[in-house]
Design a protein around this motif. Structure first.
Motif, PDB file in Angstrom:
ATOM      1  N   SER A 124      94.479  10.154  67.504  1.00  0.00           N
ATOM      2  CA  SER A 124      95.818   9.760  67.082  1.00  0.00           C
ATOM      3  C   SER A 124      95.992   8.247  67.080  1.00  0.00           C
ATOM      4  N   SER A 125      95.090   7.541  67.741  1.00  0.00           N
ATOM      5  CA  SER A 125      95.158   6.080  67.746  1.00  0.00           C
ATOM      6  C   SER A 125      94.555   5.563  66.441  1.00  0.00           C
ATOM      7  N   LYS A 126      95.346   5.686  65.395  1.00  0.00           N
ATOM      8  CA  LYS A 126      94.844   5.309  64.075  1.00  0.00           C
ATOM      9  C   LYS A 126      94.473   3.839  64.062  1.00  0.00           C
ATOM     10  N   THR A 127      93.200   3.571  63.994  1.00  0.00           N
ATOM     11  CA  THR A 127      92.721   2.209  64.086  1.00  0.00           C
ATOM     12  C   THR A 127      92.136   1.797  62.747  1.00  0.00           C
ATOM     13  N   SER A 128      93.001   1.512  61.819  1.00  0.00           N
ATOM     14  CA  SER A 128      92.538   1.071  60.517  1.00  0.00           C
ATOM     15  C   SER A 128      92.023  -0.360  60.603  1.00  0.00           C
ATOM     16  N   SER A 129      91.100  -0.684  59.737  1.00  0.00           N
ATOM     17  CA  SER A 129      90.565  -2.035  59.664  1.00  0.00           C
ATOM     18  C   SER A 129      90.759  -2.564  58.248  1.00  0.00           C
ATOM     19  N   PRO A 130      92.019  -2.710  57.838  1.00  0.00           N
ATOM     20  CA  PRO A 130      92.257  -2.970  56.429  1.00  0.00           C
ATOM     21  C   PRO A 130      91.897  -4.361  55.957  1.00  0.00           C
ATOM     22  N   SER A 131      91.608  -5.277  56.847  1.00  0.00           N
ATOM     23  CA  SER A 131      91.253  -6.613  56.359  1.00  0.00           C
ATOM     24  C   SER A 131      89.848  -6.987  56.786  1.00  0.00           C
ATOM     25  N   ALA A 132      88.982  -5.996  56.858  1.00  0.00           N
ATOM     26  CA  ALA A 132      87.618  -6.270  57.310  1.00  0.00           C
ATOM     27  C   ALA A 132      86.672  -6.294  56.124  1.00  0.00           C
ATOM     28  N   PRO A 133      86.507  -7.423  55.481  1.00  0.00           N
ATOM     29  CA  PRO A 133      85.710  -7.436  54.275  1.00  0.00           C
ATOM     30  C   PRO A 133      84.217  -7.488  54.501  1.00  0.00           C
ATOM     31  N   THR A 134      83.765  -7.562  55.754  1.00  0.00           N
ATOM     32  CA  THR A 134      82.340  -7.772  55.922  1.00  0.00           C
ATOM     33  C   THR A 134      81.644  -6.844  56.897  1.00  0.00           C
ATOM     34  N   SER A 135      82.114  -6.707  58.105  1.00  0.00           N
ATOM     35  CA  SER A 135      81.271  -6.089  59.132  1.00  0.00           C
ATOM     36  C   SER A 135      81.785  -4.768  59.670  1.00  0.00           C
ATOM     37  N   THR A 136      82.675  -4.099  58.952  1.00  0.00           N
ATOM     38  CA  THR A 136      83.133  -2.819  59.465  1.00  0.00           C
ATOM     39  C   THR A 136      81.992  -1.820  59.548  1.00  0.00           C
ATOM     40  N   VAL A 137      81.066  -1.885  58.617  1.00  0.00           N
ATOM     41  CA  VAL A 137      79.970  -0.926  58.572  1.00  0.00           C
ATOM     42  C   VAL A 137      78.643  -1.635  58.786  1.00  0.00           C
ATOM     43  N   PRO A 138      77.866  -1.172  59.758  1.00  0.00           N
ATOM     44  CA  PRO A 138      76.588  -1.838  60.025  1.00  0.00           C
ATOM     45  C   PRO A 138      75.473  -1.345  59.101  1.00  0.00           C
ATOM     46  N   ILE A 193      79.231 -14.671  52.837  1.00  0.00           N
ATOM     47  CA  ILE A 193      78.605 -14.464  54.138  1.00  0.00           C
ATOM     48  C   ILE A 193      77.738 -13.214  54.169  1.00  0.00           C
ATOM     49  N   VAL A 194      78.231 -12.121  53.626  1.00  0.00           N
ATOM     50  CA  VAL A 194      77.550 -10.834  53.724  1.00  0.00           C
ATOM     51  C   VAL A 194      77.345 -10.244  52.334  1.00  0.00           C
ATOM     52  N   GLN A 195      76.158  -9.734  52.091  1.00  0.00           N
ATOM     53  CA  GLN A 195      75.830  -9.082  50.829  1.00  0.00           C
ATOM     54  C   GLN A 195      74.941  -7.863  51.105  1.00  0.00           C
ATOM     55  N   PRO A 196      74.925  -6.886  50.213  1.00  0.00           N
ATOM     56  CA  PRO A 196      75.735  -6.768  49.005  1.00  0.00           C
ATOM     57  C   PRO A 196      77.149  -6.306  49.318  1.00  0.00           C
ATOM     58  N   GLN A 197      78.103  -6.626  48.434  1.00  0.00           N
ATOM     59  CA  GLN A 197      79.485  -6.220  48.624  1.00  0.00           C
ATOM     60  C   GLN A 197      80.038  -5.538  47.384  1.00  0.00           C
ATOM     61  N   SER A 198      79.199  -4.727  46.756  1.00  0.00           N
ATOM     62  CA  SER A 198      79.649  -3.907  45.638  1.00  0.00           C
ATOM     63  C   SER A 198      78.675  -2.745  45.484  1.00  0.00           C
ATOM     64  N   GLY A 199      79.120  -1.734  44.771  1.00  0.00           N
ATOM     65  CA  GLY A 199      78.265  -0.590  44.523  1.00  0.00           C
ATOM     66  C   GLY A 199      78.160   0.357  45.706  1.00  0.00           C
ATOM     67  N   PRO A 200      77.356   1.419  45.581  1.00  0.00           N
ATOM     68  CA  PRO A 200      77.260   2.452  46.627  1.00  0.00           C
ATOM     69  C   PRO A 200      76.634   1.950  47.920  1.00  0.00           C
ATOM     70  N   ASN A 201      75.906   0.833  47.878  1.00  0.00           N
ATOM     71  CA  ASN A 201      75.271   0.301  49.082  1.00  0.00           C
ATOM     72  C   ASN A 201      75.989  -0.924  49.637  1.00  0.00           C
ATOM     73  N   ALA A 202      77.248  -1.098  49.301  1.00  0.00           N
ATOM     74  CA  ALA A 202      78.012  -2.232  49.827  1.00  0.00           C
ATOM     75  C   ALA A 202      77.987  -2.215  51.348  1.00  0.00           C
ATOM     76  N   SER A 203      77.886  -3.393  51.950  1.00  0.00           N
ATOM     77  CA  SER A 203      77.687  -3.502  53.392  1.00  0.00           C
ATOM     78  C   SER A 203      78.787  -2.862  54.218  1.00  0.00           C
ATOM     79  N   VAL A 204      80.001  -2.838  53.698  1.00  0.00           N
ATOM     80  CA  VAL A 204      81.093  -2.326  54.523  1.00  0.00           C
ATOM     81  C   VAL A 204      81.534  -0.915  54.167  1.00  0.00           C
ATOM     82  N   ARG A 205      80.857  -0.281  53.267  1.00  0.00           N
ATOM     83  CA  ARG A 205      81.257   1.090  52.946  1.00  0.00           C
ATOM     84  C   ARG A 205      81.102   1.975  54.185  1.00  0.00           C
TER      85      ARG A 205
END
Length: 316
Positions: A124-138, A193-205
């Protein structure tokens, strides 16, 4: 230093069985949270939001000229924090409400790590990361920033963010690239800073093997040919009007942000209405401070530090 009072319930050294224990004193953890004087602690329908910074720059500086002003647009209360897991638990106990998180850059990965090691038990602790353009996903993080700067050694945190690091491998072993709570990631192709940032393999998907709810919002794919899907860099997402609209949508609705709910007229804007060109230029400026802090940080290391013992045990 902040003089935040003791938490309303026990959250130190851990809040529940199975939580990783804190290794920093509670006084230091509380002092790293900046609660503004006008914070309403969940009263009057306000939603508590924790702002988590990226690498080398404190949250107060990261968000001062951008998301700190989000409360001017919607019914949210924002606080700045450095120690993610403690901050989420602390603000939740002080307000009696679920907490939303806005994180940027390394802050997204830090938030995921915190959820992985304790806070995840409460969906229930909805922890959105809506402004994380780079490192949300390792997934794929550009080879070491320090090497890009021509340095022979790196700070520990930069070593850990490398795509082939033990830290990232440990994360993947426990599906750390899938959401624990409803999460929105927002990213932009021209990220320097971080790439790639588009397509199915984007770093933060972010994946969703737990069914928590995920929205992966690539700015350049939402609407073509409008200012908001133009050239927004790593730090530019912090003042992107579409990113703001998605952040608000994620916070005020159940689940992650819905692109369909967002008024597409925001794509015609260069900045959110709350911000001006001064905010843009000063947000851009703190990136130079981050580079200076990385250069000055001690100790630099020639190899990645070991991951925490509890993480190694949990992923075995």
């Amino acid at each position: 230093m902040c003089s935040n009072p003791t938490a309303n319930e026990q959250i130190y050294p851990s809040q529940a069985a199975g939580d990783a224990p804190f290794s920093v004193t509670e006084e230091k953890l509380r002092a790293a949270i900046h609660v503004p004087d006008d914070f309403e602690y969940g009263r009057n329908g306000k939603i508590p939001v924790v702002l988590v910074s990226g690498i080398a720059v404190l949250a107060g500086m990261t968000y001062y000229y951008n998301f700190r002003k989000l409360g001017n647009e919607t019914a949210v209360d924002v606080v700045n924090a450095e120690y993610v897991a403690y901050s989420i638990n602390y603000i939740a106990t002080q307000t009696g409400k679920s907490v939303a998180v806005i994180s940027w850059s390394q802050g997204g990965l830090d938030t995921q790590w915190a959820l992985n090691t304790g806070s995840r038990r409460d969906p229930s602790s909805k922890t959105s990361s809506p402004s994380a353009p780079t490192s949300t996903v390792p997934n794929r993080i550009r080879p070491l920033l320090c090497l890009t700067l021509g340095l022979p050694a790196c700070t520990p945190s930069v070593w850990q963010k490398n795509y082939t690091s033990t830290f990232i491998e440990t994360f993947r072993n426990d599906d750390g690239d899938s959401a624990y709570v409803p999460t929105t990631t927002i990213y932009s192709t021209p990220d320097e800073i971080v790439q790639p940032q588009s397509g199915p393999n984007a770093s933060v998907r972010l994946h969703d093997v737990r069914g928590a709810g995920v929205t992966n919002a690539h700015l350049q794919s939402v609407r073509t040919g409008q200012p908001a899907d133009g050239f927004y860099s790593h730090e530019g997402v912090l003042y992107n009007p579409l990113a703001w609209a998605l952040a608000v949508d994620a916070i005020v609705h159940a689940g992650p942000a819905s692109i369909a709910r967002v008024d597409r007229s925001v794509c015609e804007q260069v900045l959110p209405p709350t911000l001006d060109l001064t905010d843009l230029f000063r947000t851009e400026g703190f990136l130079f401070i981050a580079v200076a802090e990385l250069l000055a940080y001690e100790p630099h290391m020639t190899a990645e530090p070991a991951v925490a013992g509890y993480a190694s045990a949990s992923s075995a």
